[in-house]
Design an enzyme around this catalytic site. Structure first.
Site, mmCIF file in Angstrom:
data_model
loop_
_atom_site.group_PDB
_atom_site.id
_atom_site.type_symbol
_atom_site.label_atom_id
_atom_site.label_comp_id
_atom_site.label_asym_id
_atom_site.label_seq_id
_atom_site.Cartn_x
_atom_site.Cartn_y
_atom_site.Cartn_z
ATOM 1 N N GLY A 88 2.935 43.943 67.948
ATOM 2 C CA GLY A 88 3.569 45.387 68.040
ATOM 3 C C GLY A 88 2.405 46.364 68.281
ATOM 4 N N SER A 148 -3.044 51.281 65.543
ATOM 5 C CA SER A 148 -3.420 50.561 64.577
ATOM 6 C C SER A 148 -4.602 49.464 65.256
ATOM 7 C CB SER A 148 -2.296 49.534 64.040
ATOM 8 O OG SER A 148 -1.509 49.002 65.011
ATOM 9 N N ASP A 170 2.556 42.433 72.705
ATOM 10 C CA ASP A 170 3.462 43.491 72.804
ATOM 11 C C ASP A 170 3.899 43.214 74.179
ATOM 12 O OD1 ASP A 170 4.948 45.735 73.119
ATOM 13 O OD2 ASP A 170 3.864 46.588 71.430
ATOM 14 N N GLY A 196 8.613 49.010 74.937
ATOM 15 C CA GLY A 196 9.065 49.840 73.786
ATOM 16 C C GLY A 196 10.133 49.151 72.965
ATOM 17 N N ASP A 203 4.006 44.155 62.768
ATOM 18 C CA ASP A 203 4.643 45.709 63.280
ATOM 19 C C ASP A 203 5.194 45.575 64.465
ATOM 20 O OD1 ASP A 203 4.953 48.268 62.705
ATOM 21 O OD2 ASP A 203 2.939 48.693 63.466
ATOM 22 N N HIS A 216 11.867 45.959 64.892
ATOM 23 C CA HIS A 216 12.349 45.988 63.537
ATOM 24 C C HIS A 216 13.820 45.551 63.517
ATOM 25 C CE1 HIS A 216 8.315 47.230 62.714
ATOM 26 N NE2 HIS A 216 8.676 48.796 62.627
ATOM 27 N N HIS A 264 4.110 46.173 58.000
ATOM 28 C CA HIS A 264 4.155 47.612 58.119
ATOM 29 C C HIS A 264 5.685 48.143 58.080
ATOM 30 C CE1 HIS A 264 3.552 51.474 60.205
ATOM 31 N NE2 HIS A 264 2.903 51.701 58.950
ATOM 32 N N ASP A 265 6.071 49.207 57.593
ATOM 33 C CA ASP A 265 7.259 49.819 57.635
ATOM 34 C C ASP A 265 8.191 49.107 56.727
ATOM 35 O OD1 ASP A 265 6.939 51.749 59.933
ATOM 36 O OD2 ASP A 265 6.741 50.076 61.204
HETATM 37 MG MG MG Z 1 4.985 50.430 62.255
#
Ligand code: MG
Length: 209
Positions: A44, A50, A69, A73, A139, A142, A167-168
């Site tokens: 990601g 990051s 990635d 998006g 990351d 999701h 993350h998240d």
């Molecule tokens: Mg994130």
């Protein structure tokens, strides 16, 4: 004591589009500075915010960072969604396209020699990835299916002593989506990791021997 990210690189990260608060970026960099050298994988990338924190840490410990990635998006970045940025639409395809922004970020940060950019979906890359990892930063997408896939497909390559960063991660449903929390619980409850840190929605786990 681990020194913080160089001020010039902190400025590059701060100017880069993305969804990583400054305190979580600092925690990410700090944690990564303690990771073993070898191959690190970030899932990601988006525009590379990051990636600056991880790439600078990789340079300091002698690691190489791969960042993965598809650069079109996630769902929440698409038109009509809250996290959509119309300036990232590629007029040629009419699709979101974050690869040029990432290339600019790496250029500005001087990290081209430390960061290898892989463009593809995690499902594509999981089919051929075999390299042991000493750091994995999750990351990416999701959704439950992809978040669980990414954990299952890549965490199995972590070496003992390696770092798993997620993350998240939001414990309370009112604070954020469930999939990263569910992945965190899966890792925590597997017995293969020790939770060693948390800053905001970033969780830091250590792969036990
Ligand atoms: Mg994130």
């Amino acid at each position: 004591m681990v020194p913080p990210l160089d001020p010039a690189l902190t400025a590059v990260a701060a100017a880069t589009k993305g969804f990583l608060p400054a305190d979580e970026g600092a925690a990410l960099h700090h944690a990564a500075r303690a990771a073993p050298y070898g191959t690190w994988l970030e899932i990601g990338t988006y525009c590379g915010k990051s990636t600056v924190h991880l790439g600078a840490a990789a340079r300091s410990v002698g690691a190489q960072l791969v960042t993965l990635d598809h650069h079109r998006g996630s769902e929440e970045n698409q038109p009509g969604w809250h996290w959509h940025d119309p300036s990232l639409i590629d007029p040629h395809t009419g699709q979101l396209e974050t690869l040029p922004a990432l290339r600019h970020t790496l250029w500005d940060a001087g990290l081209d020699d430390v960061v290898s950019v892989v463009v593809g979906t995690t499902q594509q890359v999981a089919r051929w990835w075999t390299t042991p990892l000493s750091l994995l930063f999750l990351d990416g997408n999701h959704t439950e299916a992809v978040a669980q896939h990414d954990y299952a497909a890549f965490a199995r390559h972590l070496v003992p002593g390696g770092l798993l960063l997620i993350h998240d991660v939001f414990e309370r449903p009112e604070d954020g989506g469930r999939p990263p929390w569910n992945v965190f619980c899966r890792a925590r409850d597997s017995g293969a990791y020790e939770v060693v840190g948390a800053t905001g929605s970033l969780r830091i786990l250590h792969r036990t021997p």
